[in-house]
Motif scaffolding. Structure first.
Motif, PDB file in Angstrom:
ATOM      1  N   SER A   1      40.520  49.314  51.167  1.00  0.00           N
ATOM      2  CA  SER A   1      41.034  49.551  52.514  1.00  0.00           C
ATOM      3  C   SER A   1      41.565  50.971  52.697  1.00  0.00           C
ATOM      4  O   SER A   1      41.743  51.427  53.836  1.00  0.00           O
ATOM      5  N   LEU A   2      41.819  51.680  51.582  1.00  0.00           N
ATOM      6  CA  LEU A   2      42.341  53.043  51.690  1.00  0.00           C
ATOM      7  C   LEU A   2      41.255  54.100  51.523  1.00  0.00           C
ATOM      8  O   LEU A   2      41.534  55.297  51.651  1.00  0.00           O
TER       9      LEU A   2
ATOM     10  N   SER B   1      40.549  53.359  58.626  1.00  0.00           N
ATOM     11  CA  SER B   1      40.937  51.957  58.491  1.00  0.00           C
ATOM     12  C   SER B   1      42.331  51.708  59.056  1.00  0.00           C
ATOM     13  O   SER B   1      43.153  52.623  59.153  1.00  0.00           O
ATOM     14  N   GLU B   2      42.593  50.475  59.395  1.00  0.00           N
ATOM     15  CA  GLU B   2      43.904  50.111  59.931  1.00  0.00           C
ATOM     16  C   GLU B   2      44.986  50.310  58.874  1.00  0.00           C
ATOM     17  O   GLU B   2      46.116  50.708  59.192  1.00  0.00           O
ATOM     18  N   GLU B   3      44.640  50.068  57.606  1.00  0.00           N
ATOM     19  CA  GLU B   3      45.615  50.241  56.532  1.00  0.00           C
ATOM     20  C   GLU B   3      46.016  51.709  56.390  1.00  0.00           C
ATOM     21  O   GLU B   3      47.185  52.014  56.138  1.00  0.00           O
TER      22      GLU B   3
ATOM     23  N   ARG C   1      45.944  53.904  58.838  1.00  0.00           N
ATOM     24  CA  ARG C   1      46.771  54.206  60.018  1.00  0.00           C
ATOM     25  C   ARG C   1      48.194  53.681  59.827  1.00  0.00           C
ATOM     26  O   ARG C   1      49.177  54.350  60.194  1.00  0.00           O
ATOM     27  N   ASP C   2      48.304  52.487  59.235  1.00  0.00           N
ATOM     28  CA  ASP C   2      49.639  51.940  58.966  1.00  0.00           C
ATOM     29  C   ASP C   2      50.392  52.827  57.979  1.00  0.00           C
ATOM     30  O   ASP C   2      51.601  53.079  58.137  1.00  0.00           O
ATOM     31  N   PHE C   3      49.689  53.281  56.950  1.00  0.00           N
ATOM     32  CA  PHE C   3      50.318  54.163  55.963  1.00  0.00           C
ATOM     33  C   PHE C   3      50.822  55.441  56.644  1.00  0.00           C
ATOM     34  O   PHE C   3      51.936  55.902  56.378  1.00  0.00           O
TER      35      PHE C   3
END
Length: 684
Positions: free
Chosen positions: A319-320, A325-327, A329-331
């Motif tokens: 995911s990284l 990826s959304e992950e 963006r969250d990071f």
């Protein structure tokens, strides 16, 4: 098992060559096993080739020439409309050329234009025929300019923390300009890995789109008071700073650790409370590319703390691995301060480099800084992570076996994917060019033959398992010419080594200057060419960072190193090399104007200095448009910056220039050699 005919057809479709000719003219054949291995890695490119659209997102052509288009773009009508970059427009009809192509009439205006067809649209890059030339920068038809070359990290300034900076570059440029120099060629300034300062080779960058923040000078942004207070707060031991600054070799991990602590302190206590408008504007202007690089730096630091595999983004959690990826963006949201810190450092570095560039031009240099573009990037770095579809992931680039490297070379880098570039409108290539041209008056392109073909090697394989992969050389050279003229910057191509017969002809047509290096300017019988025989459309040099200095060559220091590191072969071969070097010394001294009947300068430091003097004048007399004297030869140094084929045995990329209480170029020996070079350039 795929039969040989199918294997060859697949390779041919991807641009892989089954046969290649080395520098001696000998023909070689790539074996089936090597080809199968390469094709397995190139499956992504093979799939993309089959999905290629009829009308690509970018067409590259040349002004005053018709542009071929696929015949299928007609779709019942041959009308087109071209919206020019300057606001004008052109309308007309396409003309059939043959069963496969039709022709767009010649366009006279260079630039990136919008081409509208019946039911499609693309960008048309119209390039001038030639790059910006030395004559254009000099303002005269037959220029004979000169300059010096330097390894930035090796320069010294008071309180520099143990590493050279862009402010030291400005100081050197002003010193050189005061003695008549019009150019200062620099080692690469590409972004490295903030979390792993042990990776410091300037030719193995994380990204060629951004800058090495360790080369920035904090004094270009912060006041002396702020820096002094931050240093006191860090409680760095005075003896540590003194040791780092006085050392002959750079301790990269220690220097980086001290510098990063200082920058974090300054950022948190000066920048965060009142972010400068200039920084905010810079981050906004550079946009998505900088955001991705800053996120990568923060992610890379997080993942490497988990173990050594974290240094390669392809080993991160799936995911990284994708920047969208959304992950990820969250990071970025949860680590916004860290991401902003890396954006700040790029702003500081860009500000520092811009001042150096302006200083060179304000001092009167007609060209100014010549930046250096590495041939590839670290496959585990920022640029591959952000633009992986445009890179050859899973492959390394290098050089085939030759006389100098019988086993070939694997540089541990990856390069652009020719198919990926086409599918993305050459976006990564254009961005890389613009980053290289952004600050200087010139750009040196390392291993420029890679515009036409690159020796690719499966990761983990031997260079002997490789093959040449073809690149769209015409399109890439045209884009270089377009960006060169738009940035008013000259182009130098490092064309040493195995070169395809047609390459230098094509490069000359586009005004991409080659490199004429003293050691290789020889006739077939081994004698050295006279200055008038050197190529006019090239840059004359005594040596490069990968080759011996003049003093080192004369004294045989490079041979000593090879023997010390057990790279020189058996005793008999070593004796043969020593004998050949002595014969070459006689040939060189005779070419430099020495009396062939008089004794050679002795193999002593004093004798070597007289040879350095003669070599400086010699390249000045060459008919090349531009002559560059490396700082190592300006100062008469023995040791070279890098010894190819070594990692730990030789202090590559760590040497600092001599310390002294006076400006580097004001010492008597340096002034004398630059005067010799200058007089050579002024000779009729």
């Amino acid at each position: 098992m795929v039969d040989e005919r199918t294997l060859s057809a697949r390779a041919r479709a991807l641009g892989l060559s089954r046969r290649w000719r080395d520098a001696t003219g000998r023909m070689h054949h790539v074996g089936n096993d090597s080809l199968r291995h390469l094709l397995r890695v190139l499956h992504k490119e093979e799939a993309a080739l089959n999905d290629a659209p009829l009308l690509p997102p970018l067409l590259v052509s040349e002004v005053d020439r018709p542009t071929p288009l696929p015949a299928g773009v007609f779709h019942g009508t041959g009308a087109f409309r071209l919206e020019l970059e300057d606001g004008g427009s052109v309308e007309g009809f396409l003309h059939p050329h043959d069963a496969d192509t039709c022709m767009l009439p010649a366009v006279t205006v260079p630039g990136y234009h919008r081409l509208y067809l019946h039911d499609g649209m693309t960008t048309l890059a119209m390039a001038p025929a030639r790059c910006c030339s030395v004559a254009m920068r000099a303002g005269r038809r037959h220029p004979r300019l000169w300059g010096v070359a330097a390894q930035i990290y090796g320069l010294r300034m008071p309180h520099d923390g143990g590493i050279g900076s862009f402010s030291a570059v400005e100081s050197l440029a002003r010193q050189a300009a005061a003695q008549g120099a019009d150019a200062l060629a620099l080692s690469p300034v590409h972004a490295m890995f903030a979390a792993t300062p042990g990776q410091y080779s300037p030719y193995s960058p994380s990204s060629r789109l951004f800058l090495n923040v360790l080369l920035a000078d904090p004094y270009c942004v912060f006041s002396a008071h702020d820096i002094t207070m931050a240093m006191h707060a860090q409680k760095e031991a005075p003896d540590l700073l003194s040791r780092l600054q006085d050392a002959d070799l750079i301790d990269w991990p220690q220097v980086a650790q001290v510098r990063m602590r200082l920058l974090r302190r300054l950022y948190e206590h000066v920048i965060v409370p009142a972010p400068p408008a200039a920084m905010t504007e810079f981050i906004t202007m550079v946009g998505e590319a900088l955001r991705r690089h800053a996120i990568f730096e923060a992610l890379h630091a997080q993942e490497i703390r988990k173990g050594p595999q974290g240094g390669n983004w392809r080993m991160w959690p799936p995911s990284l691995r994708c920047p969208d990826s959304e992950e990820v963006r969250d990071f970025a949201r949860s680590h916004a301060a860290e991401v902003q810190f890396h954006g700040f450092m790029q702003w500081m570095a860009a500000t520092s480099l811009r001042r150096a560039c302006e200083g060179a031009r304000n001092a009167g240099m007609k060209i100014g800084l010549i930046m250096d573009l590495a041939v590839g990037v670290d496959p585990g770095g920022s640029q591959c992570w952000a633009q992986h579809e445009q890179f050859l992931t899973g492959l390394s680039v290098g050089a085939p076996p030759d006389v100098l490297s019988p086993m070939g070379q694997n540089w541990g880098l990856t390069g652009f994917s020719p198919i990926g570039l086409r599918h993305h409108g050459y976006a990564a290539f254009i961005q890389t060019l613009r980053a290289g041209f952004a600050h200087g008056g010139g750009l040196r392109i390392d291993h420029v033959m890679g515009l036409q073909r690159l020796w690719i090697i499966p990761e983990g394989g031997s260079p002997m398992d490789g093959a040449y992969l073809a690149f769209p050389g015409t399109e890439l050279m045209r884009l270089i010419a377009l960006e060169s003229v738009r940035h008013d910057a000259v182009v130098v191509g490092e064309d040493l080594g195995t070169v395809a017969p047609s390459f230098r002809r094509d490069a000359r047509r586009h005004a991409i200057m080659g490199m004429s290096v003293l050691w290789f300017q020889r006739h077939a019988d081994g004698t050295f060419m006279a200055p008038r025989e050197w190529a006019a459309g090239s840059v004359a040099m005594t040596s490069t960072h990968d080759l011996p200095t003049v003093a080192g060559w004369w004294l045989g220091s490079d041979l000593d190193w090879r023997e010390r590191l057990r790279q020189a072969g058996p005793r008999q071969h070593q004796r043969t090399m020593r004998a050949q070097r002595q014969a070459d010394r006689k040939a060189l001294w005779h070419a430099l104007g020495g009396d062939e009947h008089a004794p050679l300068p002795p193999l002593t430091p004093e004798g070597a200095q007289s040879v350095v003097d003669a070599a400086a004048r010699f390249i000045g007399l060459s008919c090349a448009e531009l002559a560059i004297l490396p700082l190592e030869d300006v100062l008469g140094l023995v040791e070279q910056p890098n010894l190819p084929g070594t990692v730990d045995g030789h202090p590559n990329w760590r040497r600092r220039y001599p310390a002294g209480g006076h400006p580097l170029l004001s010492c008597p020996d340096a002034m004398h050699r630059l005067a010799l070079l200058r007089r050579g350039r002024e000779a009729p």
